[in-house]
Design an enzyme around this catalytic site. Structure first.
Site, PDB file in Angstrom:
ATOM      1  N   TRP A  77       0.842  -1.205   0.000  1.00  0.00           N
ATOM      2  CA  TRP A  77       0.000   0.000   0.000  1.00  0.00           C
ATOM      3  C   TRP A  77       0.879   1.258   0.000  1.00  0.00           C
ATOM      4  CZ3 TRP A  77      -0.233   4.017   3.493  1.00  0.00           C
ATOM      5  CH2 TRP A  77      -1.288   4.921   3.306  1.00  0.00           C
ATOM      6  N   HIS A  78       2.032   1.162   0.668  1.00  0.00           N
ATOM      7  CA  HIS A  78       2.891   2.340   0.769  1.00  0.00           C
ATOM      8  C   HIS A  78       3.474   2.759  -0.565  1.00  0.00           C
ATOM      9  CE1 HIS A  78       2.698   1.812   5.123  1.00  0.00           C
ATOM     10  NE2 HIS A  78       3.111   3.055   5.195  1.00  0.00           N
ATOM     11  N   GLY A  79       3.704   1.833  -1.452  1.00  0.00           N
ATOM     12  CA  GLY A  79       4.280   2.223  -2.732  1.00  0.00           C
ATOM     13  C   GLY A  79       4.454   1.047  -3.655  1.00  0.00           C
ATOM     14  N   PHE A 119       2.699   8.388  -1.328  1.00  0.00           N
ATOM     15  CA  PHE A 119       1.980   7.131  -1.163  1.00  0.00           C
ATOM     16  C   PHE A 119       0.489   7.320  -1.479  1.00  0.00           C
ATOM     17  CE2 PHE A 119       5.399   6.834   2.231  1.00  0.00           C
ATOM     18  CZ  PHE A 119       6.304   6.331   1.334  1.00  0.00           C
TER      19      PHE A 119
END
Lengths: 375, 464
Positions: B325-327, B464
C-alpha cells in the site's frame, strides 16, 4: 480590549524574535553562516588599491567563491598540468545572478569543454565592474594565475553612467573599513520571497528614475548613443585586450546580449525601463541603441588584438526565455552561451601546451536551440 | 497545496475558515468544505478532481443501496462492485507500471528479450488515502456499523475534507460522523485554541525538525555508495527521525485543522519510538492505517481465530499488503515482510522478550525500526543492501558533511521523539494560558522564519 493591548505586542515580539532566531539558525544549518553575523552581498567583495575583486572563500546566499575569490571550484595558483586554464572576465552577467549554483555560464562552459579536452574554467566575473574595473582586476590579480585563454564578456552600458569611467591601474580607496551593520535576516528572507506586482514595480521604477533625473538640464540626458562614450569604451576595451595579449594568452571576445529585439524595448518594455533605473541618463531606446552600437566596436577591438569574436548579441538578442531580466541570463540562456562559447574557446591556441587550437575537436556541437516560446 | 505553503497559510486557510464560520447550517458548511476540498486537491492537478468525484459518487451510491435494499444478494453487490471500482482505479494509477515492470523483469530473467512498456501514468496524490476512506465507508455500511448518509454534501465533505485528504489520517466515517452531523451547530471557539496549537506544533515538527534533518539526509543518501559506516548510521538515524516528524507533523496539522472546523480527527501517532516491541510499535505508528488493516484485512482474513499457522499467515499477509500500500516497489513489499517477520518472531519469543529491562526493549525495538526504515527509504535493493552492509561491517568512506551541525539537530529530534511528550500528550487537559500563547506565537514565528528561506517542501507520505 485591555488584554488585547497587552498581549498583541507580547505575541508579536515573541513571533518576531523566534522568526529571527530561526532564520539565523537555518542559515547556520544550511549555509554555515554564524548566527551573529550579518551577511550581505558585500561579503563577496574585496575592495583595496588593487581594485575590486572577489573575496577569497567569500559566500553569500547561493554564491560561493573559491580560495582565489573566483566563483569556481577550489584551484591552485598554477594551471593544472596538461590542462588549459580559461579565465572568463566580465561583470554580473558572467558572475551569474539568477542561475542556480553551478549553472552560470562559465560553469556550464566548463562542462561543455570537457568533450574538447582538459580545460579549467575560472569565473572571474565581478558584479558592477565597468571595463576599468575589469582591467584592474586582470592586471593586478587575475593574470597572476597564468590563464592560457581569456574570455571577455564586456558590458557597454556602464559607459552611459553619469560618471565617465576612467582607466587607472590602481583604485583610490578613501573610505576605511565599514562598521558592521546589523540586518534582520527575517526581513531579508521576506524581501527575497515577496514579488512586487508589476504595476507597483513600474511605479517604483518611474519614481526612482524621476528622482535621479530631477533638476538635470535637458542636455544632460543622452537621447542618442554618445560617440565620445563609444570611443572611450573602445579605448578601454582595447587596453584590456592588449594587456591580456601581452601575456601570451589567447582571447575570445563576445558581443553583449540583451532581452531586447529592437530599440523600442520589445518584447519587454517594462524591463527597458528597469534597465534605465541603473543608468538614468540615457533613455531606454538610447541604452539599447548604445548596446547595439558597441557590437562593431567590440568586433574592431577583437580584430586588432587577434581575438576570436563570438557574436552573442546577434545570436541571443530578443529571446525572453534566455534572460531572467533585461540582460542577466536565465539558466537556459547560460546554457546557450556555454554551448556557443565552447567551440570558440576550444579553437583558441594554447601556447604553453603547444595546442594549435582544436576547432570542432570533439565534433560539431550543432546550432544552439532556437529561441523557445515563453508562456 | 501544502499545509506548509504560503498560499495555504496566507490565503486558503483564512478564507476557508472565515467563510465556514460565517455560513449558517450544516448543509451550507458541507458544501463549503466540499468546494474547498476540491480547490485544495485541484491545486496539484485539476484533472484528478474528476477521479475523486467519481469515487465519491460510486461510494455514495453504494450507501444509498444499503439504505434501500435489505436483500443480501443486492447488498453484497453494493459491497463488491464499488470496492472493486475503487481498487481498480487505485490499481491502475498506482500499480500498473509496477506489475508491467515486474513481469518484464521476470521474463528477462528467464531469458526472454521483452522490453517492458513503461506507461506514462501520473499517480494522483492522495488516492491511497481517499480510496481507504471510501472503502471503509462501504464496508462499515454493509456491516451495519454505520448508517449510510443520504446527504450527498455530507458525504462529499467527508471524502474531500482537505485536512485529511491527501495523506491521512485515514478517518473512518464513524469516527467523525457525530461531529459532521452536528456541524451546523458547532461552536467556533470551543476547539479553536487546541486546533491552532495542534496545527502549530505539527508545523514546527515538519518545518523546523523534519526539513532540517532532510537537508543533511537527502544530500548524504544521494551518494550513499561512498558513505563510511559512521556517516551511513547518522544518515539512517536522521531519516528515521525525519520520517517521523514529517508524517507526525502532517498528522498533527490535520488534527489541528479538524479542530478548527469543529471535527475531531483521531490521533495518528503516539510516540512510536517509545514502543517496547513490534506489536506496540504498530499500535503507535500510523495508527489509522494499522487499525484499518486490522479491521478490514487481518480480522476478515480470520485474525487470530484459527490455529497458530493461520494466525501467522494472516499477520504476514496483512503486513505484506500494508507494505505494498505504501508504494509500488518491491522494497515496500520487503519492508512489509520484514515487519511481518519481526511481529511473528516477537510472538514466538515474547516470554523471553518481555522480562528484558524496559530501556533495552525500547532500544532494540528502535533498532529494528531503523533497519526497517533502511529498506523503506531505499530506492532499490542495491541501496538497501549497501546501507545495511555499511551499518554492520565497519567500512571506510566519506564522512557526513556538516556533521557538527547535524548532530545537535539529531539529538534534539531523538530526545523529543523518544523521551519528550507527543502532541496528544501536550494537549491533555489543554488550556490556552499566556505562556502557551507566547510559545505558540514563537513556534509560528520560527516556522515562518525557516519557510521564508527554504520554501515549502512536500510531505514524505504524499508519494503514497
Amino acid at each position: 480590549m485591555r488584554r488585547a493591548l497587552v498581549w498583541t505586542p507580547a505575541l508579536t515580539v515573541a513571533f518576531l524574535l523566534a522568526g529571527e532566531l530561526a532564520a539565523r539558525t537555518d542559515d547556520w544549518i544550511r549555509e554555515d553562516i554564524s548566527v551573529l553575523a550579518s551577511p550581505s552581498y558585500d561579503d563577496l567583495i574585496l575592495k583595496d588599491s588593487l581594485g575590486v575583486r572577489g573575496r577569497p572563500h567569500g559566500h553569500f546566499k547561493k554564491w560561493h567563491l573559491n580560495n582565489a575569490g573566483f566563483r569556481s571550484p577550489k584551484m591552485t595558483p598554477a594551471p593544472l598540468p596538461g590542462c588549459a586554464r580559461v579565465v572568463v572576465l566580465g561583470t554580473s552577467e558572467t558572475f551569474g545572478y539568477y542561475e542556480p549554483e553551478g549553472r552560470e555560464y562559465p560553469a556550464q562552459l566548463a562542462d561543455s569543454l570537457r568533450r574538447f579536452g582538459c580545460y579549467e574554467v575560472l569565473n572571474a566575473g565581478v558584479a558592477g565592474l565597468a571595463i576599468p574595473g575589469v582591467y584592474r582586476l586582470w592586471r593586478n590579480w587575475v593574470r597572476m594565475f597564468r590563464p592560457d585563454i581569456v574570455v571577455i564578456y564586456p558590458s557597454p552600458a556602464f559607459y552611459l553612467s553619469d560618471n565617465t569611467p576612467a582607466l587607472a591601474p590602481y583604485l583610490h580607496v578613501s573610505e576605511g573599513p565599514q562598521p558592521p551593520s546589523v540586518t534582520s535576516r527575517l526581513w531579508l528572507r521576506l524581501l527575497d520571497r515577496v514579488e512586487v506586482p508589476g504595476p507597483l514595480q513600474r511605479q517604483r521604477t518611474k519614481r526612482a528614475i524621476a528622482a535621479a533625473t530631477a533638476g538635470k538640464p535637458p542636455e544632460w540626458a543622452f537621447n542618442a548613443p554618445p560617440q565620445d562614450r563609444l570611443n572611450l569604451f573602445h579605448d578601454h576595451l582595447d587596453s584590456l585586450a592588449s594587456s591580456v595579449r601581452a601575456t601570451g594568452a589567447s582571447i575570445v571576445m563576445t558581443t553583449h546580449a540583451t532581452i531586447f529585439a529592437d530599440t523600442t524595448g520589445a518584447p519587454e518594455p517594462d524591463l527597458a525601463l528597469a534597465w534605465r533605473q541603473a543608468h538614468p541618463r540615457p533613455s531606454p531606446a538610447t541604452l539599447i541603441a548604445f548596446d547595439r552600437a558597441a557590437s562593431p566596436v567590440i568586433a574592431a577591438v577583437a580584430a586588432r588584438n587577434g581575438a576570436a569574436l563570438l557574436d552573442l548579441g546577434a545570436a541571443m538578442n530578443g529571446c525572453p526565455a534566455w534572460f531572467a531580466d533585461f540582460l542577466h541570463f536565465s539558466e537556459a540562456g547560460a546554457s546557450v552561451v556555454a554551448t556557443l562559447m565552447a567551440p570558440a574557446v576550444a579553437a583558441a591556441p594554447v601556447a604553453r601546451l603547444g595546442w594549435p587550437g582544436k576547432p570542432n575537436a570533439g565534433g560539431p556541437l550543432g546550432p544552439p536551440a532556437s529561441c523557445p516560446t515563453v508562456h | 497545496m501544502l499545509f506548509n505553503s504560503f498560499v495555504f497559510l496566507g490565503l486558503f486557510l483564512p478564507v476557508t475558515y472565515a467563510v465556514f464560520w460565517l455560513l449558517k447550517g450544516a448543509k451550507a458548511r458541507y458544501v463549503w468544505l466540499a468546494i474547498t476540498g476540491y480547490i485544495f486537491y485541484g491545486y496539484w492537478d485539476p484533472r484528478f478532481c474528476l477521479l475523486m468525484a467519481f469515487s465519491t459518487l460510486v461510494s455514495y451510491s453504494a450507501g444509498l443501496g444499503f439504505l434501500t435494499w435489505a436483500d443480501p444478494r443486492r447488498r453484497h453487490l453494493c459491497l463488491v462492485v464499488p470496492i472493486a471500482v475503487d481498487l481498480l482505479l487505485l490499481g491502475f494509477f498506482k500499480y500498473t507500471n509496477f506489475v508491467v515492470d515486474s513481469v518484464a523483469a521476470l521474463l528477462r530473467s528467464s531469458g526472454s528479450d521483452v522490453p517492458g512498456p513503461h506507461l506514462n501514468i501520473i499517480l494522483p496524490v492522495g488516492i491511497s488515502f481517499y480510496t481507504f476512506h471510501t472503502i471503509t465507508y462501504i464496508v462499515d455500511s454493509y456491516r451495519g456499523t454505520i448508517k449510510p448518509t443520504r446527504n450527498v454534501f455530507e458525504f462529499t465533505a467527508y471524502v474531500s475534507l482537505f485536512s485529511q485528504l491527501v495523506a491521512g489520517p485515514i478517518v473512518r466515517f464513524r469516527q467523525i460522523e457525530q461531529d459532521l452531523e452536528s456541524l451546523g451547530s458547532a461552536s467556533r471557539t470551543r476547539w479553536l485554541g487546541i486546533g491552532v496549537s495542534f496545527f502549530l506544533i505539527g508545523l514546527l515538527e515538519k518545518v523546523v525538525l523534519a526539513d532540517s534533518l532532510a537537508y543533511f539526509v537527502d544530500r548524504e543518501l544521494a551518494h550513499y555508495a561512498t558513505l563510511g559506516s559512521l556517516a551511513t548510521w547518522l544518515s539512517v538515524l536522521g531519516y528515521t527521525f525525519q520520517l517521523y516528524f514529517d508524517f507526525a507533523g502532517y498528522s498533527d496539522m490535520a488534527i489541528g485543522l479538524g479542530f478548527m472546523f469543529g471535527l475531531r480527527i483521531p490521533i495518528n501517532f503516539n510516540s512510536p519510538y517509545k514502543a517496547l516491541d513490534p506489536s506496540e510499535f504498530w499500535r503507535r505508528w500510523h495508527i489509522s492505517l494499522s487499525t484499518c488493516l486490522r479491521d478490514y484485512l487481518y480480522i476478515p482474513l480470520g485474525g487470530s481465530r484459527g490455529g497458530h499457522g493461520q494466525t501467522n499467515r494472516n499477520l504476514m499477509l496483512t503486513m505484506l499488503i500494508g507494505g505494498l500500500w505504501h508504494g509500488a516497489n518491491w522494497t515496500f513489499v520487503i519492508w512489509g515482510a520484514y515487519h511481518g517477520a519481526i511481529l511473528l518472531a516477537h510472538r514466538e519469543i515474547q516470554a523471553y522478550w518481555d522480562p528484558l529491562p524496559r530501556v533495552l526493549r525500547q532500544g532494540l525495538m528502535f533498532l529494528l525500526a531503523v533497519i526497517g526504515w533502511v529498506i523503506f527509504r531505499a530506492t532499490d535493493f542495491t541501496m538497501a543492501v549497501t546501507l545495511l552492509t555499511r551499518m554492520v561491517v565497519p567500512t571506510s568512506g566519506r564522512d557526513m558533511a556538516g556533521m557538527t551541525t547535524f548532530l545537535p539537530i539529531l539529538i534534539l529530534a531523538a530526545l523529543w521523539a523518544m523521551r519528550g511528550p507527543n502532541a496528544q500528550e501536550i494537549h491533555r487537559d489543554y488550556r490556552l494560558t499566556p505562556t502557551r500563547a507566547i510559545v505558540l506565537a514563537a513556534a509560528f514565528g520560527a516556522c515562518l522564519g525557516v519557510m521564508l528561506g527554504t520554501g515549502s517542501s512536500p510531505f514524505l507520505y504524499f508519494q503514497f
